[in-house]
Design an enzyme around this catalytic site. Structure first.
Site, PDB file in Angstrom:
ATOM      1  N   HIS A 154      39.382  37.456  46.399  1.00 22.49           N
ATOM      2  CA  HIS A 154      38.951  36.629  45.719  1.00 22.49           C
ATOM      3  C   HIS A 154      39.836  36.741  44.588  1.00 22.49           C
ATOM      4  CE1 HIS A 154      34.520  35.593  46.956  1.00 22.49           C
ATOM      5  NE2 HIS A 154      35.323  34.537  47.263  1.00 22.49           N
ATOM      6  N   ASP A 161      39.600  36.334  41.407  1.00 29.51           N
ATOM      7  CA  ASP A 161      39.497  36.851  40.285  1.00 29.51           C
ATOM      8  C   ASP A 161      39.658  38.585  40.199  1.00 29.51           C
ATOM      9  OD1 ASP A 161      37.129  36.666  41.883  1.00 29.51           O
ATOM     10  OD2 ASP A 161      35.943  37.450  40.156  1.00 29.51           O
ATOM     11  N   HIS A 162      40.034  39.181  41.526  1.00 33.84           N
ATOM     12  CA  HIS A 162      39.989  40.477  41.847  1.00 33.84           C
ATOM     13  C   HIS A 162      41.368  40.829  42.281  1.00 33.84           C
ATOM     14  CE1 HIS A 162      35.825  41.772  41.716  1.00 33.84           C
ATOM     15  NE2 HIS A 162      35.691  40.564  41.811  1.00 33.84           N
ATOM     16  N   ASP A 199      32.554  43.116  44.847  1.00 36.01           N
ATOM     17  CA  ASP A 199      31.119  42.343  44.625  1.00 36.01           C
ATOM     18  C   ASP A 199      30.166  42.360  45.724  1.00 36.01           C
ATOM     19  OD1 ASP A 199      32.888  41.395  42.568  1.00 36.01           O
ATOM     20  OD2 ASP A 199      33.027  39.300  43.229  1.00 36.01           O
TER      21      ASP A 199
END
Length: 387
Positions: free
Chosen positions: A74, A76-77, A267
């Protein structure tokens, strides 16, 4: 540092949170990234957008970074990964008017910058470097942890390897549902396990090898002084060895004790598949994206309950503080730090923000049974021995 390199005994282990936001950054929380300091070396876990800025604000030395571990792809990572590689591996600028760039030939005898991640990590880096015309002055290698549903061979991209990419990147299959010892040297090892999210996601477990036990000098001093043994015997005893004194007396050093362990989860709404690796960890870092905070968070919806907030968090692949606390209790974690908070929860030191984060920590502590820390950007946590 490669597995064949002799790593010195670790004088300290420390985690610094470089970004603690979920999905979108805010003025007080950056995208996901944290550093693990192993003595003088640094490993990163995830590398969201603007991780370089956070490193510059922190006490972490960028030049000491030797490995990056990506939990999932993802944005944001991972959006900060290629820019950070360019900075660390001399990837800035270029040449014009047909001049040859010396980086068009890379010395693969140099130490390789190592990246570990799920399927797609290698393709993402290769495409990012290629389409930004980025050359690197040092080599890198990408090792991918392949899920059973993934193709077990190939690079997942039609682009050829970048000129600085080592051809020796491994595609590591699961064994009995886990990836054990994906990296190991004489001092520290890394294993990984699948955790449940909306996309394939990993948790990493870093384990220090057994270390010398604490020596009690009073047990040895009389014999050493009586026999006038050289002072060097103390060093051997401290390392857990056995020494023979001049009169034939044999002294045995203290037995080794367990090294430190840290579990770093990506996550997740259910990390239970990693349980066999994570048990009895000294530090668990677990996400807590959403929380129900009536009377504390003014944005709390009247119609919400603890149950509806948990259901909503799970539907997006995330956890509540209570879920994190339950897992910490289940694996007998010695310390729990919550991470990856919704943008609605600021990470500043204002009275309102502090009250919200205390309430989030208390929700987790109710299930965990111990005090819980809520991470803020640039916060550091030492990982201590279980005495």
């Amino acid at each position: 540092m490669t597995a064949s390199t002799q790593r010195p005994l670790l004088q300290g282990m420390n985690v610094t949170f470089l970004g603690t936001a979920s999905a979108q950054p805010s003025s007080t929380r950056n995208h996901s990234a944290l550093s693990l300091r192993l003595g003088g070396d640094v490993w990163l876990f995830d590398c969201g957008e603007a991780t370089q800025h956070q490193l510059q604000k922190s006490t972490v030395k960028m030049g000491k970074i030797e490995k990056i571990f990506i939990t999932h792809t993802h944005g944001d990572h991972i959006f900060g990964l290629v820019p950070l590689m360019a900075s660390l591996l001399n990837g800035a600028g270029g040449t014009a008017d047909g001049a040859e760039d010396p980086r068009s030939q890379v010395d693969f005898e140099k130490p390789h910058f190592e990246i570990y991640g799920p399927l797609g990590t290698r393709a993402y880096i290769r495409n990012g470097l290629a389409y930004t015309h980025t050359l690197l002055g040092s080599p890198y290698v990408v090792h991918e942890l392949r899920f059973p549903s993934d193709p077990q061979e190939g690079d997942f991209t039609s682009l050829p390897p970048h000129v600085a990419e080592s051809p020796h990147g491994r595609n590591i299959p699961q064994t009995d549902g886990l990836w054990v010892d994906i990296y190991k040297d004489s001092i520290v090892s890394v294993s990984a396990g699948p955790i449940l999210h909306s996309v394939p996601c990993l948790g990493f477990v870093v384990t220090e090898a057994p270390v010398p036990g604490r020596i009690d000098p009073s047990k040895y001093r009389a014999d050493i002084q009586r026999t006038k043994a050289p002072a060097t015997v103390w060093r051997e005893l401290q390392q857990g060895g056995s020494v023979e004194l001049p009169d034939g007396t044999v002294l045995h050093g203290p037995p080794r004790r367990n090294g430190r362990k840290v579990v770093i989860l990506g996550d997740t709404f259910d990390p239970s598949p990693i349980t066999p690796l994570a048990e009895d960890t000294d530090l668990l870092i677990h996400e807590a994206t959403n929380a129900h905070l009536p009377g504390v968070d003014p944005a709390t919806k009247d119609a919400d309950t603890y149950e509806t907030v948990e259901a909503r968090a799970k539907s997006h692949g995330h956890s509540t503080p209570q879920m994190a606390g339950l897992f910490a209790k289940r694996i007998r974690a010695r310390q729990l730090v919550l991470n990856h908070f919704s943008a609605r929860y600021p990470g500043d030191d204002s009275e309102a923000s502090t009250a919200i984060m205390q309430a989030i920590g208390n929700l987790a502590a109710t299930e965990y049974g111990h005090a819980v820390i809520c991470a803020k950007d640039l916060m550091s946590v030492d990982i201590n021995f279980n005495e």
